[in-house]
Design a protein around this motif. Structure first.
Motif, PDB file in Angstrom:
ATOM      1  N   LYS A 158      27.059  28.355   9.277  1.00 49.81           N
ATOM      2  CA  LYS A 158      26.886  26.906   9.131  1.00 49.81           C
ATOM      3  C   LYS A 158      25.457  26.491   9.485  1.00 49.81           C
ATOM      4  O   LYS A 158      24.854  25.668   8.786  1.00 49.81           O
ATOM      5  CB  LYS A 158      27.891  26.156  10.007  1.00 49.81           C
ATOM      6  N   LEU A 159      24.916  27.047  10.551  1.00 50.84           N
ATOM      7  CA  LEU A 159      23.550  26.704  10.968  1.00 50.84           C
ATOM      8  C   LEU A 159      22.528  27.048   9.892  1.00 50.84           C
ATOM      9  O   LEU A 159      21.592  26.290   9.647  1.00 50.84           O
ATOM     10  CB  LEU A 159      23.174  27.440  12.260  1.00 50.84           C
ATOM     11  N   PHE A 160      22.711  28.202   9.240  1.00 50.69           N
ATOM     12  CA  PHE A 160      21.751  28.669   8.240  1.00 50.69           C
ATOM     13  C   PHE A 160      22.123  28.230   6.825  1.00 50.69           C
ATOM     14  O   PHE A 160      21.382  28.487   5.886  1.00 50.69           O
ATOM     15  CB  PHE A 160      21.624  30.198   8.307  1.00 50.69           C
ATOM     16  N   ASN A 161      23.279  27.565   6.687  1.00 51.04           N
ATOM     17  CA  ASN A 161      23.791  27.105   5.395  1.00 51.04           C
ATOM     18  C   ASN A 161      23.883  28.255   4.391  1.00 51.04           C
ATOM     19  O   ASN A 161      23.373  28.186   3.271  1.00 51.04           O
ATOM     20  CB  ASN A 161      22.953  25.953   4.828  1.00 51.04           C
ATOM     21  N   VAL A 162      24.526  29.326   4.843  1.00 50.44           N
ATOM     22  CA  VAL A 162      24.797  30.490   4.008  1.00 50.44           C
ATOM     23  C   VAL A 162      26.282  30.809   4.118  1.00 50.44           C
ATOM     24  O   VAL A 162      26.979  30.281   4.988  1.00 50.44           O
ATOM     25  CB  VAL A 162      23.958  31.720   4.439  1.00 50.44           C
ATOM     26  N   SER A 163      26.754  31.679   3.260  1.00 48.82           N
ATOM     27  CA  SER A 163      28.162  32.075   3.323  1.00 48.82           C
ATOM     28  C   SER A 163      28.414  32.939   4.558  1.00 48.82           C
ATOM     29  O   SER A 163      27.488  33.554   5.102  1.00 48.82           O
ATOM     30  CB  SER A 163      28.554  32.854   2.068  1.00 48.82           C
ATOM     31  N   GLN A 164      29.668  32.976   4.974  1.00 50.85           N
ATOM     32  CA  GLN A 164      30.034  33.832   6.099  1.00 50.85           C
ATOM     33  C   GLN A 164      29.770  35.297   5.760  1.00 50.85           C
ATOM     34  O   GLN A 164      29.324  36.058   6.617  1.00 50.85           O
ATOM     35  CB  GLN A 164      31.500  33.616   6.469  1.00 50.85           C
ATOM     36  N   THR A 165      30.005  35.672   4.515  1.00 51.61           N
ATOM     37  CA  THR A 165      29.756  37.053   4.094  1.00 51.61           C
ATOM     38  C   THR A 165      28.283  37.402   4.221  1.00 51.61           C
ATOM     39  O   THR A 165      27.928  38.458   4.750  1.00 51.61           O
ATOM     40  CB  THR A 165      30.234  37.272   2.642  1.00 51.61           C
ATOM     41  N   ALA A 166      27.410  36.518   3.743  1.00 53.96           N
ATOM     42  CA  ALA A 166      25.966  36.765   3.842  1.00 53.96           C
ATOM     43  C   ALA A 166      25.545  36.899   5.300  1.00 53.96           C
ATOM     44  O   ALA A 166      24.766  37.799   5.653  1.00 53.96           O
ATOM     45  CB  ALA A 166      25.180  35.652   3.152  1.00 53.96           C
ATOM     46  N   MET A 167      26.066  36.036   6.161  1.00 46.74           N
ATOM     47  CA  MET A 167      25.704  36.092   7.581  1.00 46.74           C
ATOM     48  C   MET A 167      26.255  37.354   8.229  1.00 46.74           C
ATOM     49  O   MET A 167      25.562  38.004   9.022  1.00 46.74           O
ATOM     50  CB  MET A 167      26.201  34.848   8.328  1.00 46.74           C
ATOM     51  N   LEU A 168      27.463  37.725   7.901  1.00 45.11           N
ATOM     52  CA  LEU A 168      28.063  38.937   8.457  1.00 45.11           C
ATOM     53  C   LEU A 168      27.224  40.168   8.094  1.00 45.11           C
ATOM     54  O   LEU A 168      26.915  41.003   8.953  1.00 45.11           O
ATOM     55  CB  LEU A 168      29.499  39.101   7.942  1.00 45.11           C
ATOM     56  N   ILE A 169      26.816  40.247   6.842  1.00 48.63           N
ATOM     57  CA  ILE A 169      25.975  41.365   6.400  1.00 48.63           C
ATOM     58  C   ILE A 169      24.635  41.346   7.127  1.00 48.63           C
ATOM     59  O   ILE A 169      24.157  42.381   7.606  1.00 48.63           O
ATOM     60  CB  ILE A 169      25.775  41.323   4.869  1.00 48.63           C
ATOM     61  N   ARG A 170      24.042  40.175   7.246  1.00 51.63           N
ATOM     62  CA  ARG A 170      22.734  40.066   7.910  1.00 51.63           C
ATOM     63  C   ARG A 170      22.837  40.470   9.383  1.00 51.63           C
ATOM     64  O   ARG A 170      21.986  41.209   9.885  1.00 51.63           O
ATOM     65  CB  ARG A 170      22.201  38.630   7.778  1.00 51.63           C
ATOM     66  N   LEU A 171      23.855  39.990  10.075  1.00 50.59           N
ATOM     67  CA  LEU A 171      24.032  40.354  11.485  1.00 50.59           C
ATOM     68  C   LEU A 171      24.230  41.856  11.635  1.00 50.59           C
ATOM     69  O   LEU A 171      23.689  42.469  12.561  1.00 50.59           O
ATOM     70  CB  LEU A 171      25.221  39.603  12.082  1.00 50.59           C
TER      71      LEU A 171
END
Length: 178
Positions: A158-171
């Motif tokens: 939500k903070l980065f305004n990206v999908s949860q999938t994109a954030m999960l991969i990035r993390l």
């Protein structure tokens, strides 16, 4: 330096050159500063985006049928092609260069698509800002050592305004998930 790291460095260099260091990253503003027009159209099938370049202008076409988060990633992906690649030559009535974003590019099967995806992820979720936001979520009581990371991933997405999938991969790529 491998090609993925090179693409990530190019994204970071772009953010630095434009003095952008707040989230969510304003991809539309970045395109505007690069004199790239964004056009939203309801594309058929699984086409997410198009990068069109000729001698006088550049346009990123974005599928208006997709979610806002997917559109942001598509813009960042096409910006990656713009910065990293010259594009493919096609001949219609004149020479122009075009890159398409579709289901194949999302799988990252070609090197150029892997690079554009790495660029997009780094542009939308710069490592330093992700690490900073991640540290803040831990300080605010989110436990990163649980097996279920959905709460922290949801908050950061939500903070980065990206999908949860994109954030999960990035993390995961940044080694922040245990």
């Amino acid at each position: 330096m491998n090609r993925v790291k090179w693409a990530e460095k190019k994204a970071n260099n772009l953010l630095e050159s434009l003095n952008i260091n707040q989230i969510p990253i304003p991809v539309n503003e970045i395109a505007q500063k690069l004199n790239i027009k964004i056009s939203y159209e309801p594309f058929e099938g699984d086409l997410s985006g198009v990068l069109y370049r000729d001698n006088s202008h550049t346009i990123i076409g974005v599928n208006s049928n997709e979610s806002d988060k997917r559109q942001r990633f598509t813009i960042a992906h096409e910006l990656g092609h713009f910065i990293l690649h010259e594009g493919e030559q096609l001949h219609v009535d004149h020479n122009f260069k075009v890159n398409f974003r579709d289901s194949v590019s999302s799988q990252g099967a070609k090197l150029a698509e892997i690079e554009a995806n790495a660029f997009a992820a780094s542009l939308l979720m710069p490592e330093s800002l992700v690490r900073e936001a991640y540290e803040t979520t831990i300080l605010n009581g989110v436990d990163p050592f649980t097996d279920d990371h959905s709460e922290e991933v949801d908050l950061l997405a939500k903070l980065f305004n990206v999908s949860q999938t994109a954030m999960l991969i990035r993390l995961g790529k940044l080694g922040l998930l245990v």
